[in-house]
Write a protein that holds these residues in place. Structure first.
Motif, PDB file in Angstrom:
ATOM      1  N   ILE A  78    -103.485  89.836 -35.022  1.00 34.91           N
ATOM      2  CA  ILE A  78    -103.264  88.419 -34.723  1.00 34.91           C
ATOM      3  C   ILE A  78    -102.004  88.287 -33.883  1.00 34.91           C
ATOM      4  CG2 ILE A  78    -101.986  88.001 -36.858  1.00 34.91           C
ATOM      5  CD1 ILE A  78    -103.469  85.304 -37.003  1.00 34.91           C
ATOM      6  N   SER A  79    -102.041  87.393 -32.901  1.00 36.08           N
ATOM      7  CA  SER A  79    -100.862  87.185 -32.054  1.00 36.08           C
ATOM      8  C   SER A  79     -99.831  86.372 -32.829  1.00 36.08           C
ATOM      9  CB  SER A  79    -101.258  86.459 -30.768  1.00 36.08           C
ATOM     10  OG  SER A  79    -101.652  85.137 -31.070  1.00 36.08           O
ATOM     11  N   ASP A  81     -98.356  83.810 -31.863  1.00 42.71           N
ATOM     12  CA  ASP A  81     -98.605  82.376 -31.676  1.00 42.71           C
ATOM     13  C   ASP A  81     -99.574  81.840 -32.729  1.00 42.71           C
ATOM     14  OD1 ASP A  81     -97.035  82.573 -29.385  1.00 42.71           O
ATOM     15  OD2 ASP A  81     -98.773  83.016 -28.111  1.00 42.71           O
ATOM     16  N   ARG A  82    -100.616  82.604 -33.054  1.00 37.40           N
ATOM     17  CA  ARG A  82    -101.612  82.170 -34.035  1.00 37.40           C
ATOM     18  C   ARG A  82    -101.177  82.469 -35.469  1.00 37.40           C
ATOM     19  NH1 ARG A  82    -106.590  84.891 -33.398  1.00 37.40           N
ATOM     20  NH2 ARG A  82    -107.262  83.569 -35.095  1.00 37.40           N
ATOM     21  N   ASP A  85    -100.155  79.379 -37.688  1.00 39.11           N
ATOM     22  CA  ASP A  85    -101.259  78.557 -38.195  1.00 39.11           C
ATOM     23  C   ASP A  85    -102.012  79.255 -39.324  1.00 39.11           C
ATOM     24  OD1 ASP A  85    -100.701  76.544 -36.352  1.00 39.11           O
ATOM     25  OD2 ASP A  85    -101.917  77.515 -34.804  1.00 39.11           O
ATOM     26  N   ARG A  86    -102.248  80.556 -39.189  1.00 37.42           N
ATOM     27  CA  ARG A  86    -102.989  81.299 -40.201  1.00 37.42           C
ATOM     28  C   ARG A  86    -102.223  81.379 -41.526  1.00 37.42           C
ATOM     29  NH1 ARG A  86    -107.140  84.684 -39.050  1.00 37.42           N
ATOM     30  NH2 ARG A  86    -107.307  84.613 -41.305  1.00 37.42           N
TER      31      ARG A  86
END
Length: 135
Positions: A78-79, A81-82, A85-86
């Protein structure tokens, strides 16, 4: 008339198998109970070592950082940036959720600190950097 006594047929000596089977089962149970069945997650990392490492027993959210600085949530890359949110989605409304960062010992410290900062900003109540016990 002479009567001779017939010799009786001898039974062969048999070893009692019941106690032997009991001992084998006791050994089997002992080894099953004392064997460590810990299964590590799928990302291959070498954790930093610490003398005062304690085993983690609490259910947690675990973020892996490999030696190239890539972040993984579970086994999914996962980056950064994401990642916010995760983590926010996984934490939900729990206030005191523990997030464990398992960073490879070869990773640049800045990458692990960025992941910890993102987790704290996403609402993690407690953060932990995983280590393995030094022998």
């Amino acid at each position: 008339m002479l009567v001779h006594a017939r010799p009786k047929a001898r039974y062969p000596v048999q070893m009692p198998m019941t106690s032997l089977i009991d001992i084998v089962f006791m050994l089997l149970i002992y080894f099953l109970l004392t064997t460590n069945f810990m299964v590590d997650e799928g990302i291959k990392i070498k954790l930093p070592q610490a003398r005062a490492a304690a085993p983690q027993t609490e259910e947690t959210i675990t973020i892996f950082v490999d030696s190239r600085g890539r972040a993984f949530l579970g086994e999914e890359a996962i980056s950064l940036d994401r990642l916010f949110d995760r983590i926010k989605e996984k934490i939900g409304d729990k206030e005191d959720e523990l997030v464990v960062v398992r960073a490879d010992r070869a990773v640049i410290l800045n990458k692990a600190v960025k992941v910890m900062d993102i987790a704290k900003a996403a609402g993690a109540g407690r953060l932990c950097l995983a280590t393995e016990k030094e022998l």
